[in-house]
Design a protein around this motif. Structure first.
Motif, PDB file in Angstrom:
ATOM      1  N   THR A 233     -22.161 -19.705  -4.231  1.00 50.38           N
ATOM      2  CA  THR A 233     -22.624 -20.985  -3.299  1.00 50.38           C
ATOM      3  C   THR A 233     -21.111 -20.912  -2.639  1.00 50.38           C
TER       4      THR A 233
ATOM      5  N   ALA B  34     -20.084 -19.457   0.814  1.00 49.36           N
ATOM      6  CA  ALA B  34     -20.563 -20.963   2.181  1.00 49.36           C
ATOM      7  C   ALA B  34     -19.896 -21.103   3.163  1.00 49.36           C
TER       8      ALA B  34
ATOM      9  N   LEU C 143     -25.051 -21.118   4.345  1.00 55.45           N
ATOM     10  CA  LEU C 143     -24.912 -19.819   2.910  1.00 55.45           C
ATOM     11  C   LEU C 143     -25.764 -19.554   3.152  1.00 55.45           C
TER      12      LEU C 143
END
Length: 230
Positions: A16, A19, A27
């Protein structure tokens, strides 16, 4: 460059931390929204969101808007509205109707992000006890409500709608204290809004959100909501 997810493979999302900042949280692209993919995504704090005419997009924004059991509150205005509660509030009585109402266009251009695939697969999560809905009724008509995904003690709010004044707000205000008392420790609101701030919603950085999420999904799932809430 975005990672492209193979819809024919098992769901594997990139870290993550990759992102994008602009747009905040984008993402990955591709993949599917089957219950398996949705479960894998939510456990990482990732959710699908895109125009139905676009490729599937997956998001993990930061900072993240959340409501915790410790921070939850009802504003004075909401308490006054609850004392005059004009609606009959239920839970899990009309999941597909609530989701379909949330999918109705809300702006002049007729935009919506809830497409046919989402309308197909979220009810499957609901049938498995992994998604919930809360409904507001007036004279037998569905006038508001919201739905979300429940994993462990984490509730991921997805969408809400109102066809009457304050209907979705009162549906949330009625259900949230019951959910928190039952053991929900984290409500993921995704993005902060003035509406959510009335309930003690706050923003936290990615590391704190993901720490809280990892803890929450390890907890037992709370007792299901009663059918009638008010």
């Amino acid at each position: 460059m975005l990672d492209w997810l193979d819809p024919d493979s098992r769901p594997e999302f990139p870290p993550t931390a990759q992102a994008l900042e602009h747009p905040n949280g984008l993402l990955a692209a591709g993949g599917r929204v089957s219950p398996l993919w949705l479960d894998a995504a939510y456990r990482r704090g990732i959710f699908p969101w895109n125009d139905p005419q676009e490729v599937r997009l997956w998001w993990s924004p930061a900072p993240r808007a959340i409501i915790t059991a410790e921070q939850f509150r009802l504003s004075r205005t909401i308490r006054k509205l609850l004392r005059r509660q004009p609606y009959f509030i239920t839970a899990n009585q009309a999941f597909e109707q609530v989701q379909a109402a949330c999918a109705e266009p809300r702006d002049a251009e007729g935009g919506t992000w809830i497409d046919d695939e989402l309308l197909l697969h979220y009810p499957r999560l609901h049938a498995a006890g992994r998604a919930i809905s809360v409904e507001a009724w007036n004279d037998g008509a569905l006038v508001g409500g919201w739905y979300g995904v429940l994993i462990g003690s984490a509730l991921f709010g997805e969408s809400m709608f109102s066809r009457a004044s304050n209907a979705s707000k009162l549906a949330f205000a009625t259900a949230a204290p019951i959910l928190l008392d039952a053991g929900v420790t984290l409500i993921d609101c995704q993005m902060q809004t003035e509406h959510l701030a009335q309930f003690g919603c706050m923003e936290v950085e990615r590391a704190e959100f993901e720490d809280r999420l990892r803890s929450a999904i390890q907890h037992p799932t709370p007792t299901p909501l009663p059918c009638v809430l008010s």
